[in-house]
Every structure is written in structure tokens, then in C-alpha cells.
Design an enzyme around this catalytic site. Structure first.
Site, PDB file in Angstrom:
ATOM      1  N   GLU A  22     -25.630  -9.092  16.246  1.00 31.10           N
ATOM      2  CA  GLU A  22     -26.032 -10.263  17.055  1.00 31.10           C
ATOM      3  C   GLU A  22     -27.538 -10.189  17.278  1.00 31.10           C
ATOM      4  OE1 GLU A  22     -23.932 -10.484  20.841  1.00 31.10           O
ATOM      5  OE2 GLU A  22     -25.691 -11.419  21.769  1.00 31.10           O
ATOM      6  N   ARG A  72     -34.289 -14.479  21.909  1.00 27.90           N
ATOM      7  CA  ARG A  72     -35.205 -14.194  23.018  1.00 27.90           C
ATOM      8  C   ARG A  72     -36.629 -14.027  22.527  1.00 27.90           C
ATOM      9  NH1 ARG A  72     -31.525  -9.534  26.013  1.00 27.90           N
ATOM     10  NH2 ARG A  72     -29.568 -10.665  25.772  1.00 27.90           N
ATOM     11  N   THR A 106     -27.646 -14.955  23.048  1.00 29.42           N
ATOM     12  CA  THR A 106     -28.450 -15.647  24.064  1.00 29.42           C
ATOM     13  C   THR A 106     -28.642 -17.114  23.677  1.00 29.42           C
ATOM     14  OG1 THR A 106     -29.656 -13.528  24.207  1.00 29.42           O
ATOM     15  CG2 THR A 106     -30.347 -15.268  25.689  1.00 29.42           C
ATOM     16  N   LYS A 156     -17.437 -13.374  26.411  1.00 33.58           N
ATOM     17  CA  LYS A 156     -18.360 -12.287  26.722  1.00 33.58           C
ATOM     18  C   LYS A 156     -18.273 -11.992  28.231  1.00 33.58           C
ATOM     19  CE  LYS A 156     -23.278 -11.118  26.424  1.00 33.58           C
ATOM     20  NZ  LYS A 156     -24.270 -10.769  25.410  1.00 33.58           N
TER      21      LYS A 156
HETATM   22  C1  3PG Z   1     -26.892  -8.222  26.108  1.00 33.32           C
HETATM   23  O1  3PG Z   1     -27.582  -9.213  25.982  1.00 33.32           O
HETATM   24  O2  3PG Z   1     -25.712  -8.204  25.806  1.00 33.32           O
HETATM   25  C2  3PG Z   1     -27.537  -7.062  26.745  1.00 33.32           C
HETATM   26  O3  3PG Z   1     -28.911  -7.198  26.694  1.00 33.32           O
HETATM   27  C3  3PG Z   1     -27.115  -5.717  26.274  1.00 33.32           C
HETATM   28  O4  3PG Z   1     -27.689  -4.876  27.179  1.00 33.32           O
HETATM   29  P1  3PG Z   1     -27.750  -3.284  27.127  1.00 33.32           P
HETATM   30  O5  3PG Z   1     -29.160  -2.944  26.783  1.00 33.32           O
HETATM   31  O6  3PG Z   1     -27.390  -2.855  28.507  1.00 33.32           O
HETATM   32  O7  3PG Z   1     -26.783  -2.794  26.077  1.00 33.32           O
END
Ligand code: 3PG
Length: 213
Positions: free
Chosen positions: A44, A48, A72, A132
Site C-alpha cells: 500500500e 501522503r 490514505t 481498516k
Molecule cells: C497507517 O497509515 O496505516 C499507519 O501509518 C501505519 O502506522 P505504523 O507506523 O504505526 O505502522
């Protein structure tokens, strides 16, 4: 017929989906190759950075072993741009009426996000049974997901946010967790150094994570 049917084979393919934020298009294809070589073909790329759409396009065009999605995804414009770039699935931290309307017009499967029972129920009404769960740890983590399982039977989650090698298998042991996501297999310093061997090794460990049957 659920809107998540097309997502099912994607999330069943791997116990863990790397969530990657890239600023440099040149890193995209080698990174995806390293992840796939380590056993994590599903990746994924978060929308961003300005480079994200080009990174998705590079992976879609150059890495036949990879299965690239966009993360995102917040707006219909982002959804359309990611689809044009070749994203094969979309992930959002939440949902909005505009985003859900864009997803209805598209064959690319969406994994929208929910935290509360009401959010999860609203998404199920739209046909989304794979959601999610972000940010997993601050939102309540495993005890919270455990309490959702009985009342929200039939909804499965991909938790992300605060998950790493120490707690991933405990999440995956939850019957309502279909896979987990996170950034731990793609450390920023390894990407910056082009240390694809390290990323492949981290991916290999994550690909071996056990989940509930
Ligand atoms: C996401 O967007 O799913 C998170 O940024 C994942 O975050 P992590 O750095 O805590 O794995």
C-alpha cells in the site's frame, strides 16, 4: 454480494500489508521488488506525498510480482488519480459520503476505515465487510477488537497503527482480524540507503506471521 468480495483474495494473500510513504519515485519499483521477493507482494503506497501517484504507476508498470494499492485515499479526486495510475485496491483511514460515492463508480476494491460500532455498521450497510481499523493501538487495540467481534459478527478488520513484530501475531490471532498493516518492514533509513536486502529480510519475517485459520 459484498463490496469487499474483490478484496478478500488480496487480504488473504498475505498476513501483513506494508504501508509505505515514499518521496522518491526511483525507490518505488526496487522497494516493491524487495517486498515481493521476501513474500509480501501486496503493498500500500500512501497518498501522503507528491510522488505517491507516480510511485504507484511505477510499481504497476514495472513490478509484475507486486500487487500495488493506494492508501490514505480521502477524496474522489485521489481515488480517480490512483485508479488511473494502476492501483488495484484502495485503503482509507475512514470514509466519507463523497469517497463512498466514488468507490461505487469503480471496480477497484476499497477498504474503508472504522473505529466505532456505528462507523462499522454504516460501512456494512454499504456492503463493506472488510474494514481498516486505524489507529489500532491508540483506539484500544486487541481488547477493543475482541469486544467488537460478537456484536459485529461478519465484519473483519485490517488493523494498522502501532503494530510491529512484537504484537502482530496477537492481532492476527483475533478471529475478526483478516490481516494487519504497518510500516515496520520498510524503515525510512533502509529506503533512503537503498538497502533492499534488509527490507527483503524484514518482509520474509513478516510473511511468516501466523494468523487464525
Ligand atoms: C497507517 O497509515 O496505516 C499507519 O501509518 C501505519 O502506522 P505504523 O507506523 O504505526 O505502522
Amino acid at each position: 454480494m459484498s463490496r469487499s468480495d474483490a478484496l478478500e483474495p488480496i487480504v488473504r494473500r498475505v498476513p501483513m500489508i506494508p504501508v509505505v510513504t515514499l518521496s522518491n519515485v526511483a525507490s518505488a519499483a526496487p522497494l516493491a521488488r524487495a517486498l515481493a521477493a521476501g513474500g509480501l507482494p501486496v503493498v500500500e503506497i500512501t497518498l501522503r506525498t507528491d510522488a505517491a501517484i507516480d510511485c504507484i504507476a511505477a510499481i504497476a508498470a514495472e513490478v509484475s510480482d507486486a500487487f500495488v494499492g493506494a492508501g490514505t485515499v480521502l477524496t474522489p479526486d485521489q481515488h480517480q488519480a490512483a485508479q488511473r495510475a494502476g492501483a488495484r485496491f484502495m485503503v482509507s483511514p475512514g470514509s466519507s459520503p463523497n469517497l463512498l460515492a466514488a468507490a461505487r463508480e469503480s471496480d477497484v476494491p476499497l477498504m474503508p476505515g472504522a473505529i466505532t460500532p456505528s462507523e462499522a455498521m454504516a460501512l456494512r450497510d454499504e456492503g463493506y465487510t472488510i474494514q481498516k481499523f486505524f489507529p489500532a493501538e491508540p483506539a484500544g487495540g486487541i481488547p477493543y477488537l475482541d469486544r467488537l467481534a460478537a456484536p459485529l459478527a461478519g465484519i473483519r478488520f485490517c488493523p494498522t497503527g502501532g503494530i510491529g513484530p512484537d504484537n502482530a501475531e496477537a492481532y492476527l490471532a483475533q478471529p475478526n482480524v483478516v490481516c494487519v498493516g504497518g510500516t515496520w518492514v520498510t524503515p525510512d533509513d533502509a529506503i533512503a540507503a537503498g538497502d533492499w536486502g534488509r527490507i527483503e529480510a524484514l518482509a520474509r519475517e513478516a510473511a511468516a506471521l501466523r494468523r487464525s485459520p
